[in-house]
Design a protein around this motif. Sequence first.
Motif, PDB file in Angstrom:
ATOM      1  N   ALA A   1       0.346  -1.207   0.013  1.00 21.26           N
ATOM      2  CA  ALA A   1       0.400  -0.243  -0.333  1.00 21.26           C
ATOM      3  C   ALA A   1       0.996   0.950  -0.280  1.00 21.26           C
ATOM      4  N   ASP A   2       2.258   1.359   0.686  1.00 21.42           N
ATOM      5  CA  ASP A   2       2.707   2.395   0.905  1.00 21.42           C
ATOM      6  C   ASP A   2       2.934   2.167  -0.375  1.00 21.42           C
TER       7      ASP A   2
ATOM      8  N   LEU B   1       0.673   3.939  -3.151  1.00 20.83           N
ATOM      9  CA  LEU B   1       0.594   5.002  -2.514  1.00 20.83           C
ATOM     10  C   LEU B   1       1.730   6.018  -3.009  1.00 20.83           C
TER      11      LEU B   1
ATOM     12  N   VAL C   1      -7.009  10.666  -5.954  1.00 23.03           N
ATOM     13  CA  VAL C   1      -7.256  10.300  -4.961  1.00 23.03           C
ATOM     14  C   VAL C   1      -5.900   9.624  -4.078  1.00 23.03           C
ATOM     15  N   ALA C   2      -4.509   9.863  -4.330  1.00 20.97           N
ATOM     16  CA  ALA C   2      -4.072   9.900  -3.742  1.00 20.97           C
ATOM     17  C   ALA C   2      -4.235  10.069  -2.065  1.00 20.97           C
ATOM     18  N   ASP C   3      -4.206  11.026  -1.986  1.00 23.70           N
ATOM     19  CA  ASP C   3      -4.445  11.820  -0.418  1.00 23.70           C
ATOM     20  C   ASP C   3      -5.901  11.184  -0.173  1.00 23.70           C
ATOM     21  N   LEU C   4      -6.458  10.776  -0.468  1.00 27.17           N
ATOM     22  CA  LEU C   4      -7.967  10.110  -0.264  1.00 27.17           C
ATOM     23  C   LEU C   4      -7.548   9.031   0.519  1.00 27.17           C
ATOM     24  N   CYS C   5      -6.755   7.709  -0.504  1.00 27.68           N
ATOM     25  CA  CYS C   5      -6.001   6.929   0.528  1.00 27.68           C
ATOM     26  C   CYS C   5      -4.995   7.597   1.710  1.00 27.68           C
ATOM     27  N   TYR C   6      -4.157   7.906   1.449  1.00 31.22           N
ATOM     28  CA  TYR C   6      -2.771   8.450   2.121  1.00 31.22           C
ATOM     29  C   TYR C   6      -3.918   9.076   3.548  1.00 31.22           C
TER      30      TYR C   6
ATOM     31  N   GLY D   1      -6.637   7.179   5.185  1.00 30.06           N
ATOM     32  CA  GLY D   1      -6.337   6.054   5.618  1.00 30.06           C
ATOM     33  C   GLY D   1      -5.422   5.133   6.128  1.00 30.06           C
ATOM     34  N   MET D   2      -3.964   5.539   5.262  1.00 24.89           N
ATOM     35  CA  MET D   2      -3.330   4.304   5.958  1.00 24.89           C
ATOM     36  C   MET D   2      -2.447   5.885   7.074  1.00 24.89           C
TER      37      MET D   2
END
Length: 206
Positions: free
Chosen positions: A131-132, A135, A159-164, A166-167
Amino acid sequence: MVEWLNQSLRLAQFATTPLEILGFLTGVLCVYLNTRQNVWGWFFGIINAVLYGAVFWQVKLYADMGLQGYYFFTSIYGWWMWLYGGKNGRELAVSRTPTALYGLFALIFGLSTLLWGYLLSRYTDASLSYADSALTVASLIGQWMMARKYLENWLVWIVADLCYVGMYLYKDLQLTALLYAVFLVLAAMGYFRWKRDVPALRPKPF
């Protein structure tokens, strides 16, 4: 690292450190200025890369740590490109991403994510290796697109910021998660601001 930068403290309900707070502030300044096509955003991007390189090293997000080195050098490149990368050495203008690049981006994203994720999981104690890595690769592409002033860089960042978000919540980097939520809003703003400067997309006068 100076000890006071790593002292634990609470900011409202967030557990954080002065180092992360400085990273938060310089990150917001960087992206906000980029949305306005202000070259000083790249200056704060350089400082932010140094600060967050240290933050991610401490929580073993090594792909993100390596990404900060890339941010450091592409911030210098982007600064120069925005000032002198246009026609006849003039200021670079916003444009659409060439269609031919999308296939290349997809290939780079897929292969690099698999390879980087494997190496991190196999040879380091990295957390969330794949995942890391995914991104990180998306951010590499988005940052290069921004340096070239391609409009669609902001869609990659959304898209990337949305996933970041959560991480970083999962890794208990609460202030950094909030930072990326702010980045998400700024990326949406940046897209619509830059869209007005693409000649083919400007609203036609009545």
